[in-house]
Scaffold this motif. Sequence first.
Motif, PDB file in Angstrom:
ATOM      1  N   CYS A 166      -2.443  -4.361  -0.528  1.00 41.66           N
ATOM      2  CA  CYS A 166      -3.389  -4.736  -1.007  1.00 41.66           C
ATOM      3  C   CYS A 166      -3.380  -5.489  -1.844  1.00 41.66           C
ATOM      4  O   CYS A 166      -2.661  -6.297  -1.406  1.00 41.66           O
ATOM      5  N   ASP A 194       0.810   3.869   1.705  1.00 41.41           N
ATOM      6  CA  ASP A 194       1.232   4.475   3.072  1.00 41.41           C
ATOM      7  C   ASP A 194       2.453   3.988   3.472  1.00 41.41           C
ATOM      8  O   ASP A 194       2.360   4.256   4.673  1.00 41.41           O
ATOM      9  N   MET A 240      -8.270  -0.699   5.079  1.00 42.46           N
ATOM     10  CA  MET A 240      -8.958   0.608   6.129  1.00 42.46           C
ATOM     11  C   MET A 240      -7.951   0.704   7.842  1.00 42.46           C
ATOM     12  O   MET A 240      -7.165   1.698   8.125  1.00 42.46           O
ATOM     13  N   MET A 265       0.749  -1.322   0.007  1.00 39.06           N
ATOM     14  CA  MET A 265      -0.352  -0.142  -0.151  1.00 39.06           C
ATOM     15  C   MET A 265       0.945   0.812  -0.209  1.00 39.06           C
ATOM     16  O   MET A 265       2.064   1.362   0.130  1.00 39.06           O
ATOM     17  N   ASP A 270     -16.251  -3.270   1.744  1.00 37.87           N
ATOM     18  CA  ASP A 270     -16.905  -3.456   1.115  1.00 37.87           C
ATOM     19  C   ASP A 270     -17.542  -4.563   0.244  1.00 37.87           C
ATOM     20  O   ASP A 270     -19.029  -4.838  -0.166  1.00 37.87           O
ATOM     21  N   ILE A 279     -10.140   0.264  -7.549  1.00 41.70           N
ATOM     22  CA  ILE A 279      -9.699   0.230  -6.092  1.00 41.70           C
ATOM     23  C   ILE A 279     -10.742   0.777  -4.520  1.00 41.70           C
ATOM     24  O   ILE A 279     -10.718   1.413  -5.016  1.00 41.70           O
ATOM     25  N   ARG A 280     -10.553  -0.280  -4.501  1.00 40.14           N
ATOM     26  CA  ARG A 280     -11.994  -0.267  -3.195  1.00 40.14           C
ATOM     27  C   ARG A 280     -11.162   0.354  -2.026  1.00 40.14           C
ATOM     28  O   ARG A 280     -10.258  -0.207  -1.023  1.00 40.14           O
ATOM     29  N   LYS A 281     -11.540   1.478  -1.296  1.00 42.87           N
ATOM     30  CA  LYS A 281     -10.829   1.574  -0.226  1.00 42.87           C
ATOM     31  C   LYS A 281     -10.798   0.555   1.168  1.00 42.87           C
ATOM     32  O   LYS A 281      -9.929   1.339   2.065  1.00 42.87           O
ATOM     33  N   THR A 282     -11.922   0.076   1.383  1.00 44.83           N
ATOM     34  CA  THR A 282     -11.969  -0.774   2.620  1.00 44.83           C
ATOM     35  C   THR A 282     -12.496  -2.442   1.764  1.00 44.83           C
ATOM     36  O   THR A 282     -13.118  -3.014   1.598  1.00 44.83           O
ATOM     37  N   CYS A 325      -8.472  -4.487  -3.493  1.00 45.17           N
ATOM     38  CA  CYS A 325      -9.227  -3.839  -1.994  1.00 45.17           C
ATOM     39  C   CYS A 325      -7.807  -2.895  -0.672  1.00 45.17           C
ATOM     40  O   CYS A 325      -7.047  -3.767  -1.022  1.00 45.17           O
ATOM     41  N   GLU A 326      -8.120  -1.545  -0.272  1.00 44.55           N
ATOM     42  CA  GLU A 326      -7.129  -1.314   0.140  1.00 44.55           C
ATOM     43  C   GLU A 326      -7.565  -1.613   1.456  1.00 44.55           C
ATOM     44  O   GLU A 326      -8.436  -2.056   1.953  1.00 44.55           O
ATOM     45  N   ASN A 362     -19.416  -0.455   7.963  1.00 43.04           N
ATOM     46  CA  ASN A 362     -18.922  -0.168   7.282  1.00 43.04           C
ATOM     47  C   ASN A 362     -19.338  -0.621   6.110  1.00 43.04           C
ATOM     48  O   ASN A 362     -19.562  -1.423   5.500  1.00 43.04           O
TER      49      ASN A 362
END
Length: 403
Positions: A355, A20, A79, A18, A378, A372-375, A76-77, A394
């Motif tokens: 990811c 970050d 979260m 990722m 999903d 790209i899904r943030k969580t 997916c990332e 969520n």
Amino acid sequence: MDKRFVVIVLDGFGIGAMKDTAMVRPADQKADTLGSLLRRFPELRLRNLERLGLMNAYGKESSCMKFAPCANFGKCELMHFGADTFIGHQEIMGTLPKKPDQHPFQEKAEEIRDCLEKAGYIVEVIERKGLRYLLVDEYATVADNLEADLGMCYNVTAPLDYMPFEKELEIGRLVRKVATVGRVIVFGGTGNTMQDLWDAEEIRQGRFIGIASSKSRSYEHGYQCRHLGYGVDPQVQAPSILGRAGYEVSLFGKVADIVNNEYGKSVSCVDTEEVMELTIREMGRMKKGFICTNVQETDLAGHSQSAPAYKKILEIADRKIGELMECLKKQDILVVMADHGNDPEIGHSKHTRECVPLLVYKKGMEGTDLGIRKTLSDVGATACACFGTQLPQNGMSFMSPEG
């Protein structure tokens, strides 16, 4: 009308670090679980994952695996903070991750002791080299977890011939009320004694003290375990929502140990062939409902830093996914994903913050880029949307209610 929503979690199967990681996990900046396997084994061919769009999600082809033009894919990332199987699965099920604290048990020992004593338990403080842990009602130890990242979890450990698991779990729930670390893990087995626990006592880095679970003989017979997460409310997760709505919910593999499923069936299992076969059999029995299966041995291979073992397990999982796909009917939805990475060639034995692939199969649905899904949530949100129930805490659905 029959409809099954099936999620296969290839534990620890990441597809690249990722963005970050440079800031939050510098050791993972070069993590790439799939890439490491392809570099070691350029001839690797996972025909069913390839067909589902693995290379599309990865963003590049290998010499033996290519893009699949009809695949429905994304990635997916994470979260949640870090890269954790327990929190990863809570996130998949629709929990909004809450960042836990990370500190030694020493910082909460007195507060936890006071809480337990107020509840009527007899608590003895065990001291070793200036460090303390607790012995509750003679048989339950409360101390640092020595297997996860130090400071992230506490363990409650007991020999179950001397203390029933239900009582140990009550103690664990009181610890959870006070603790702010990511997990309180309550576990024990039969056939061992307190002497086995004392013999497994260890100190790490001069700050952490606990019972090394692998040395406590807890796993040998009658093993029971419950993971209690920080900020996790099972009632707003997909299994509870779907179960309350009357749909069947079945969890297989490690997910059965770590996700609450009070309305459904949970079967713990580690062997990849077995856990996938259980899933296929459940598909033959279930008419309408939700199945989630965790393939744990990929993660174990990553921890062992064994790329050959990882490759072997992936090939087994890929073959069984192909068999599972043959069982799917028109309204069924299959999701293949992961919960984090575990790069076997990164140079350390911990999970890696990567990811993960999001591969979706449904008859009649083709060529959809899910982005790209943030969580990871999903996926849980999509499962609930497809059955027309309320959404979990969520996540956003990536499919319409009609599927």
